[in-house]
Design a protein around this motif. Structure first.
Motif, mmCIF file in Angstrom:
data_model
loop_
_atom_site.group_PDB
_atom_site.id
_atom_site.type_symbol
_atom_site.label_atom_id
_atom_site.label_comp_id
_atom_site.label_asym_id
_atom_site.label_seq_id
_atom_site.Cartn_x
_atom_site.Cartn_y
_atom_site.Cartn_z
ATOM 1 N N GLY A 68 -0.150 5.102 -3.547
ATOM 2 C CA GLY A 68 -0.065 3.822 -2.843
ATOM 3 C C GLY A 68 -1.427 3.156 -2.917
ATOM 4 O O GLY A 68 -2.431 3.750 -2.533
ATOM 5 N N LYS A 69 -1.452 1.910 -3.430
ATOM 6 C CA LYS A 69 -2.724 1.234 -3.652
ATOM 7 C C LYS A 69 -3.288 0.705 -2.341
ATOM 8 O O LYS A 69 -2.784 -0.253 -1.782
ATOM 9 C CB LYS A 69 -2.519 0.058 -4.613
ATOM 10 C CG LYS A 69 -3.794 -0.642 -4.989
ATOM 11 C CD LYS A 69 -3.531 -2.109 -5.316
ATOM 12 C CE LYS A 69 -4.780 -2.945 -5.252
ATOM 13 N NZ LYS A 69 -5.451 -2.946 -3.950
ATOM 14 N N THR A 70 -4.320 1.363 -1.866
ATOM 15 C CA THR A 70 -4.971 0.888 -0.646
ATOM 16 C C THR A 70 -6.037 -0.134 -1.018
ATOM 17 O O THR A 70 -6.410 -0.258 -2.188
ATOM 18 C CB THR A 70 -5.607 2.066 0.129
ATOM 19 O OG1 THR A 70 -6.311 2.874 -0.804
ATOM 20 C CG2 THR A 70 -4.543 2.895 0.818
ATOM 21 N N LYS A 71 -6.528 -0.840 -0.013
ATOM 22 C CA LYS A 71 -7.447 -1.946 -0.299
ATOM 23 C C LYS A 71 -8.792 -1.478 -0.852
ATOM 24 O O LYS A 71 -9.505 -2.225 -1.498
ATOM 25 C CB LYS A 71 -7.656 -2.774 0.966
ATOM 26 C CG LYS A 71 -6.413 -3.580 1.311
ATOM 27 C CD LYS A 71 -6.641 -4.566 2.421
ATOM 28 C CE LYS A 71 -5.393 -5.399 2.672
ATOM 29 N NZ LYS A 71 -4.246 -4.585 3.098
ATOM 30 N N ASP B 291 0.464 0.850 -7.200
ATOM 31 C CA ASP B 291 0.316 2.043 -8.034
ATOM 32 C C ASP B 291 1.579 2.217 -8.864
ATOM 33 O O ASP B 291 2.691 2.055 -8.345
ATOM 34 C CB ASP B 291 0.128 3.287 -7.156
ATOM 35 C CG ASP B 291 -1.302 3.412 -6.663
ATOM 36 O OD1 ASP B 291 -2.126 2.548 -7.022
ATOM 37 O OD2 ASP B 291 -1.581 4.365 -5.919
ATOM 38 N N ARG C 139 -5.685 -0.361 -8.630
ATOM 39 C CA ARG C 139 -4.394 0.294 -8.855
ATOM 40 C C ARG C 139 -4.577 1.603 -9.595
ATOM 41 O O ARG C 139 -5.403 1.707 -10.489
ATOM 42 C CB ARG C 139 -3.505 -0.604 -9.709
ATOM 43 C CG ARG C 139 -2.807 -1.671 -8.941
ATOM 44 C CD ARG C 139 -2.019 -2.528 -9.890
ATOM 45 N NE ARG C 139 -2.895 -3.183 -10.858
ATOM 46 C CZ ARG C 139 -2.535 -3.494 -12.090
ATOM 47 N NH1 ARG C 139 -1.325 -3.218 -12.519
ATOM 48 N NH2 ARG C 139 -3.359 -4.117 -12.900
ATOM 49 N N GLU D 157 0.815 -1.219 0.000
ATOM 50 C CA GLU D 157 0.000 0.000 0.000
ATOM 51 C C GLU D 157 0.846 1.265 0.000
ATOM 52 O O GLU D 157 0.320 2.359 -0.141
ATOM 53 C CB GLU D 157 -0.923 0.011 1.220
ATOM 54 C CG GLU D 157 -1.962 -1.079 1.174
ATOM 55 C CD GLU D 157 -3.047 -0.908 2.234
ATOM 56 O OE1 GLU D 157 -3.113 0.164 2.851
ATOM 57 O OE2 GLU D 157 -3.800 -1.869 2.434
#
Lengths: 95, 272, 356
Positions: free
Chosen positions: C200-203, B87, C207, B66
């Motif tokens: 930042g890929k959070t849940k 990302d 993406r 994350e």
């Protein structure tokens, strides 16, 4: 000595048949199949039942198609020793 | 090779044993979570796949999915963002380290890595690479060196070995005319802004394990705010080297590694 | 209470950036805009924590902007003509990836290394798309130092409203000269997690991918159609212009930026001579006020476009007028600023030649 038993599952649909796993396998238990997957690649298959689960094949696989399993059978503990009356035969009993 | 046995699946069916080892509690190696399920577009046997997987494994192990932002290059790894479940930003050719700088400067608590090939990092992007390293940006630069331009079809790269044939050096790289193969990793290891610098390979299981350790270090060191971590991965390009994957890894061992020796060029706490 | 200050254009713009809550500036020195970087280097970090970084080149600057803009932060760069040329690749990527950012071009005369004196010769580059592909920047052309300040704030607003790069097209004279400005109060810097940004890929979301690569032609066309649709919306909503004494004007001077101010003076001088002159000034160069120019042509006799170039906006004026009336041009090149007197001379010359 602890007995190690390994096995692998190959995602044959994603395999591109590069054979790097076969080259890395210390047990020489991998080979290309004669069959093709839907993408047209010969895919890798396990031809021997001697896998130790060392993960070498998975480590070098560029397409992450190999899952590795390993079972370590613990040395069986001795629970009793039986000897006949004359003492010339002894049997060790394991769990 | 010609005598290779091509067996049929039916031959193995009777090998299935009574008690399967393939149960979850025995699982010792699986595809990391941070890799998406998308099949990779790379050619069979290409080292990119292993490099991708190792990065994903490290992100999983550190639990930083994350907080990680990746930067993809122009080259074969241009679609890297399809495979990393984090990302990602796609950069112009050579500019990945500048893009990573931009991201890291405004988000200093994120883990930022760039993933670049030899043409991207050591030819068109040399300026950005050197200056990013010299500024000591707290990022990880993954440098894939296969001595050739993969995506455009096998032209000479700055890292192409002397005498090596490519589509633009059809008679082999003549260093008098085309210059010398560039050891950019040795060059940037000299810079004070570089905290950790290592050269690894992914052609054998042993090398893969070491490569993972180097990538792990690269991510971990970002927490220290001490500068660039730079990991060169010497890898193959079976398609453009015109070899089978197995042959290419052998060729890599015999020709690439003597010129690009593996090991840490700069390791914190150790003066090299 | 109004906060009035006497400031140099470049510094006023930099001050406005800090006050607008800009998060980061990446740039490279080039005359005549280096004061932007210098001012920010001195002021910004201590006051708001804004990141200010001198990059190794304009190419690196614009790619840092690309990376930082991709996180949804408020970012900007500035340069002058040759530097902006170097940035074109990056600007094209930013436009395609639809990243909000502010790019300031303090234009100097070209082509080539040219001179460090002011010019408007980057109009085509700014308005028609200086890089590859079909894209548009929102282009603001300030004519005063006050507008340098106001457009900085407006630029960020438009950039985020449309997810599109915004360019302030100013020139070396506006950058260097001093004027009284009214500054707006400090906006607090705040970080908003935008759903499309690479933070930042959070849940809770998929993406975020910032890219300008669409390898399938159908998908690439789809992307282009989407961009064109957006540009059409911008054309509908964001046109800005100024009219000066146009209501009864027979002769309309058309100019942008600094030259529009000179034209106002020239129009006043013409009126003293009995010629009803006015000035039309596009504030947004993209979107361009075609309709307004066209309407104005109905009530005027002569259009005179004045620019510090060989006649670039002139082409858009002619497109807008579409042959209704005569459109003349006068201008200076090479870094020379036209004087009100020479514009007046031209007005008189044309006025005599064109029958009422």
């Amino acid at each position: 000595m602890a007995k190690v038993k390994g096995d692998i599952i190959i995602d044959i649909e994603k395999c591109k048949g590069c054979e790097l796993c076969a080259a890395a396998c210390p047990q020489h238990s991998l080979e290309l199949s004669r069959k093709l997957n839907s993408k047209g690649y010969h895919y890798i298959v396990k031809i021997e039942d001697n896998c130790t689960g060392c993960t070498n094949c998975a480590l070098v696989c560029p397409d992450s198609v190999i899952r590795v399993f390993r079972k370590t059978e613990k040395k069986k503990e001795q629970v009793a020793t039986i000897t006949n009356v004359t003492g010339d035969i002894t049997v060790k009993v394991k769990s | 090779m010609n005598e290779r046995r091509m067996l049929d699946d039916s031959h193995y069916e009777n090998l299935i044993e009574e008690e399967s080892v393939c149960i979850n509690e025995n699982l010792v190696y699986d595809k990391p979570e941070t890799l998406t399920k998308t099949p990779m577009h790379y050619c069979p046997g290409c080292g990119h796949g292993v490099a991708h997987r190792l990065i994903a494994e490290v992100i999983d192990e550190l639990g930083i999915q994350e907080k990680t932002i990746g930067v993809a290059p122009v080259g074969c790894a241009v679609f890297a963002y399809n495979y990393f479940n984090v990302d990602m930003s796609e950069a112009a050719h050579g500019r990945a380290s500048a893009v990573a700088t931009g991201i890291k400067r405004v988000l200093p608590d994120r883990y930022v890595f760039s993933y670049q090939g030899d043409g991207d990092l050591a030819a068109i992007g040399t300026g950005e690479t050197i200056h990013t390293c010299n500024r000591g940006e707290n990022i990880l630069i993954i440098f894939i060196n296969n001595g050739i331009y993969g995506m455009t079809g096998g032209q000479m790269a700055p890292t192409t070995l002397e005498g090596m044939k490519t589509t633009t050096t059809p008679f082999g790289r003549d260093v008098q005319a085309m210059g010398y193969p560039l050891k950019i990793t040795e060059l940037i290891a000299q810079l004070p802004g570089v905290y950790y610098c290592s050269r690894v390979a992914v052609n054998t299981p042993v090398h893969v394990r070491k490569a993972k350790k180097a990538i792990y270090n690269g991510f971990k060191f970002q927490e220290l705010n001490k500068g660039v971590s730079f990991v060169e991965i010497v890898t193959n390009c079976p398609s453009n080297w015109k070899m089978t994957p197995v042959e290419s890894n052998k060729w890599l061992e015999e020709h690439m590694l003597p010129f690009y020796p593996l090991g840490d060029l700069k390791l914190p706490g150790k003066e090299n | 209470m109004k906060e009035l200050k006497l400031m140099k254009g470049n510094e006023a713009l930099a001050e406005a950036a800090i006050r607008a809550g800009c998060d980061a500036y990446f740039g490279y020195p080039i005359t005549p805009q280096s004061e932007v970087l210098e001012y920010l280097a001195k002021e910004a970090y201590a006051r708001t924590g804004m990141v200010v970084l001198q990059a190794e080149s304009e190419i690196a600057s614009i790619n840092m902007i690309y990376g930082a803009a991709g996180t949804g932060k408020k970012v900007m760069t500035s340069s002058s003509s040759p530097g902006i040329s170097l940035m074109q690749e990056g600007i094209s990527y930013i436009a395609c990836a639809e990243l909000p950012c502010l790019i300031v071009n303090v234009v100097r005369a070209g082509p080539g290394l040219g001179t460090i004196q002011p010019a408007q010769s980057d109009y085509f580059q700014a308005v028609k798309g200086g890089g590859h592909g079909d894209y548009k920047l929102i282009v603001l052309a300030p004519s005063t130092i006050q507008e340098m300040v106001d457009h900085t704030k407006l630029g960020f607003e438009l950039a985020f409203k449309w997810r599109n790069p915004v360019m302030i097209l100013t020139d070396g004279a506006l950058g260097q000269m001093m004027e009284k400005v009214e500054l707006f109060p400090q906006t607090e810097r705040k970080f908003e997690l935008l759903p499309w940004a690479t933070t930042g890929k959070t849940k809770d979301r998929g993406r975020s991918i910032i890219t300008s690569l669409y390898i399938q032609p159908e998908v690439m066309q789809e992307k282009n159609l989407h961009l064109q649709k957006k540009y059409k919306s911008i054309e509908r909503e964001e046109i800005r212009f100024e009219k000066y004494k146009c209501d009864d004007a027979e002769v309309v001077l058309l100019a942008f930026g600094l030259v529009a101010r000179i034209c106002k003076k020239a129009a006043d001088l013409a009126r003293e001579k009995g010629i009803k002159a006015g000035v039309f000034r596009p504030i947004t160069l993209f979107p361009f006020p075609y309709e307004e120019v066209n309407t104005l042509a109905d009530s005027s006799r002569i259009f005179l476009t004045v620019e510090m170039n060989a006649g670039q906006m002139l082409e858009d004026i002619r497109l807008a007028v579409n042959g209704k009336i005569q459109v003349d041009f006068t201008g200076r090149m090479g870094g020379i600023i036209p004087t009100p007197e020479e514009i007046l001379e031209k007005i008189i010359e044309i006025n005599e030649g064109v029958p009422a």
